[in-house]
Design an enzyme around this catalytic site. Structure first.
Site, PDB file in Angstrom:
ATOM      1  N   ASN A   1     -40.659 -23.320  37.009  1.00 42.41           N
ATOM      2  CA  ASN A   1     -40.281 -24.510  36.234  1.00 42.41           C
ATOM      3  C   ASN A   1     -38.783 -24.765  36.359  1.00 42.41           C
ATOM      4  OD1 ASN A   1     -40.064 -22.128  34.655  1.00 42.41           O
ATOM      5  ND2 ASN A   1     -40.094 -23.282  32.749  1.00 42.41           N
TER       6      ASN A   1
ATOM      7  N   GLU B   1     -35.993 -27.057  34.456  1.00 45.80           N
ATOM      8  CA  GLU B   1     -35.728 -27.904  33.287  1.00 45.80           C
ATOM      9  C   GLU B   1     -34.479 -28.754  33.486  1.00 45.80           C
ATOM     10  OE1 GLU B   1     -35.892 -25.279  29.865  1.00 45.80           O
ATOM     11  OE2 GLU B   1     -38.085 -25.170  30.042  1.00 45.80           O
TER      12      GLU B   1
ATOM     13  N   CYS C   1     -42.696 -28.789  35.924  1.00 43.77           N
ATOM     14  CA  CYS C   1     -43.469 -27.561  35.731  1.00 43.77           C
ATOM     15  C   CYS C   1     -43.595 -26.798  37.047  1.00 43.77           C
ATOM     16  CB  CYS C   1     -44.858 -27.888  35.220  1.00 43.77           C
ATOM     17  SG  CYS C   1     -44.919 -28.485  33.538  1.00 43.77           S
TER      18      CYS C   1
ATOM     19  N   GLU D   1     -46.135 -25.498  38.460  1.00 43.95           N
ATOM     20  CA  GLU D   1     -47.282 -25.891  39.300  1.00 43.95           C
ATOM     21  C   GLU D   1     -46.931 -27.082  40.181  1.00 43.95           C
ATOM     22  OE1 GLU D   1     -47.174 -25.309  36.047  1.00 43.95           O
ATOM     23  OE2 GLU D   1     -49.139 -24.856  35.220  1.00 43.95           O
TER      24      GLU D   1
ATOM     25  N   CYS E   1     -50.376 -27.576  31.824  1.00 45.29           N
ATOM     26  CA  CYS E   1     -50.284 -28.699  30.885  1.00 45.29           C
ATOM     27  C   CYS E   1     -51.152 -29.860  31.395  1.00 45.29           C
ATOM     28  CB  CYS E   1     -48.828 -29.146  30.720  1.00 45.29           C
ATOM     29  SG  CYS E   1     -48.187 -30.117  32.095  1.00 45.29           S
TER      30      CYS E   1
ATOM     31  N   CYS F   1     -49.967 -31.524  34.651  1.00 46.34           N
ATOM     32  CA  CYS F   1     -50.247 -30.697  35.835  1.00 46.34           C
ATOM     33  C   CYS F   1     -51.734 -30.698  36.166  1.00 46.34           C
ATOM     34  CB  CYS F   1     -49.743 -29.276  35.621  1.00 46.34           C
ATOM     35  SG  CYS F   1     -47.951 -29.134  35.729  1.00 46.34           S
TER      36      CYS F   1
END
Ligand code: THU
Length: 135
Positions: free
Chosen positions: A47, A49, A58, A60, A91, A94
């Site tokens: 991830n 940010e 994210c 993924e 999430c 994703c």
């Protein structure tokens, strides 16, 4: 192990290595991912940010972006690992992206740091997905 020869544990280990590079100064929640291609290649991600929180990527989607940008188009599994009480599921955003790029039957392998693993297909995690057939 599936027909690629990579075990779920090996894919999780690659996701775990990518997790070390997580850029997560806001949530401090470090996530790693690894996506396995049908030709055996594996692409990893963590991830990433941002101070503008909504721009966060994210793990993924970072892994899938790396894979797609290297020409990969067929995927068999995607693994995710984070430090949580139970294996961490992708999430909703994703799930939508995994469903589009990997297809309904791709296996999502979720793990915590204690080696507890759960596996579901993306169609189990995102039933009745919106896809290009509706456009
Ligand atoms: N995150 C992921 O990278 N993947 C998931 O499956 C769940 C959430 C990240 C986004 C954010 O950087 C942090 O975890 C906390 O939500």
């Amino acid at each position: 192990m599936n027909n690629s020869g990579t075990t779920a544990e090996e894919l999780i280990e690659l996701a775990s290595q990518a997790r070390q590079f997580s850029y997560s100064p806001y949530s401090m929640f470090r996530v790693g991912a690894a996506v396995e291609c049908s030709d055996g290649r594996v692409f990893t991600g963590c991830n990433v940010e941002n101070a503008s929180y909504g721009l966060t990527m994210c793990a993924e989607r970072v892994a899938l972006g790396k894979a797609i940008s290297e020409g990969a188009r067929e995927f068999t599994r995607i693994a995710v690992i984070a430090d949580a009480k139970a294996p961490v599921p992708p999430c909703g955003a994703c799930r939508q992206v995994i469903s589009e790029l990997c297809g309904a039957q791709v296996e999502v392998v979720m793990s915590d740091l204690n080696g507890k693993i759960e596996t579901h297909t993306i169609s189990q995690l995102l039933p009745e997905a919106f896809d290009k057939s509706f456009l």
